[in-house]
Design a protein around this motif. Sequence first.
Motif, PDB file in Angstrom:
ATOM      1  N   VAL A  59       0.946  -1.432   0.021  1.00 31.83           N
ATOM      2  CA  VAL A  59       0.082   0.317   0.294  1.00 31.83           C
ATOM      3  C   VAL A  59       0.852   1.005   0.200  1.00 31.83           C
ATOM      4  N   ARG A 105      -1.822  -7.977  -3.944  1.00 35.91           N
ATOM      5  CA  ARG A 105      -2.546  -6.530  -3.914  1.00 35.91           C
ATOM      6  C   ARG A 105      -1.466  -5.469  -3.887  1.00 35.91           C
ATOM      7  N   VAL A 107      -2.194  -1.271  -3.930  1.00 38.28           N
ATOM      8  CA  VAL A 107      -3.293  -0.100  -3.622  1.00 38.28           C
ATOM      9  C   VAL A 107      -2.096   0.945  -3.545  1.00 38.28           C
ATOM     10  N   THR A 135      -1.378   3.551 -11.954  1.00 40.62           N
ATOM     11  CA  THR A 135      -2.244   1.841 -11.793  1.00 40.62           C
ATOM     12  C   THR A 135      -2.781   1.214 -12.229  1.00 40.62           C
ATOM     13  N   ASN A 150      -4.475  -0.981  -7.607  1.00 41.57           N
ATOM     14  CA  ASN A 150      -5.914  -0.088  -8.122  1.00 41.57           C
ATOM     15  C   ASN A 150      -5.539   0.862  -6.617  1.00 41.57           C
ATOM     16  N   VAL A 152      -7.583   4.140  -4.196  1.00 42.81           N
ATOM     17  CA  VAL A 152      -8.454   4.979  -3.657  1.00 42.81           C
ATOM     18  C   VAL A 152      -8.108   5.985  -3.323  1.00 42.81           C
ATOM     19  N   VAL A 194      -9.297   0.021   1.457  1.00 46.67           N
ATOM     20  CA  VAL A 194      -8.049  -0.483   1.145  1.00 46.67           C
ATOM     21  C   VAL A 194      -8.064  -1.995   0.709  1.00 46.67           C
ATOM     22  N   LEU A 197      -9.865  -3.866  -0.645  1.00 46.81           N
ATOM     23  CA  LEU A 197      -8.943  -4.086  -2.118  1.00 46.81           C
ATOM     24  C   LEU A 197      -7.807  -4.471  -1.869  1.00 46.81           C
ATOM     25  N   THR A 206      -9.548  -4.709 -10.662  1.00 51.69           N
ATOM     26  CA  THR A 206      -7.564  -4.018 -10.688  1.00 51.69           C
ATOM     27  C   THR A 206      -7.787  -2.834 -11.908  1.00 51.69           C
TER      28      THR A 206
END
Length: 223
Positions: A59, A105, A107, A135, A150, A152, A194, A197, A206
């Motif tokens: 993240v 993942r 984010v 992204t 992804n 946010v 978050v 995701l 995605t």
Amino acid sequence: MLARRQVVSVCATATVDEIERTGGTALAVGAELGVDNDVDTLFTGVEAGLAGRPLDILVNNAAAAPAGPLGATTRKEFDHLFAVNVRAPYFIIQRALPLLRDGGRIVTISSVATRMANPAQTSFAMTKGAVETMTMTLANELGVRGITVNAVAPGATRTATNGSFFEAPGLVELIAATTALDRLGGPDDVADVVAFLASDAARWITGQVIDASGGLFLGPRAG
């Protein structure tokens, strides 16, 4: 009053404590982004903490605050914004990819500033527009590994580090009046998005930017 760096350290320690209280393991790694060798410093600690284990979730949450309107932003402020908000997440992802497991993942935190014309945040909005493009393109590149990518986009959100900003008389009320859900956002409002995701429930999402602003500036509200 604590300096911002001290507040961030306190928040990191509190996060580690909370994870450990719920049975997990965690470590905090300190690194200043936007300076030389920032990513190397960060991953020296990360790789030591992983001890050969794969990385599941990345993240990108760190960001520099808006520098001001076009007429007031200096080149130094502009360069710092892009160093922290664009260069750092790009090279953090580059460094993390060999560690990130297939099906992992990524984010990145963007901002609703990309969909609003706010002259006080032009350069800031530019940085967030850049990570939204990143992204989408990385999602297309990394999908073959099952990695979702992804972003946010929060709106006005009161946190431990920016709380004093919202103390201006009438500001919270003004923001609430222009937000569909009629209140200021909090950290959990964004963190829950978050977390979704990052979960298996979002495995088929995605390349998307998820607005987590409570409907900030969607248009005039009924009187």
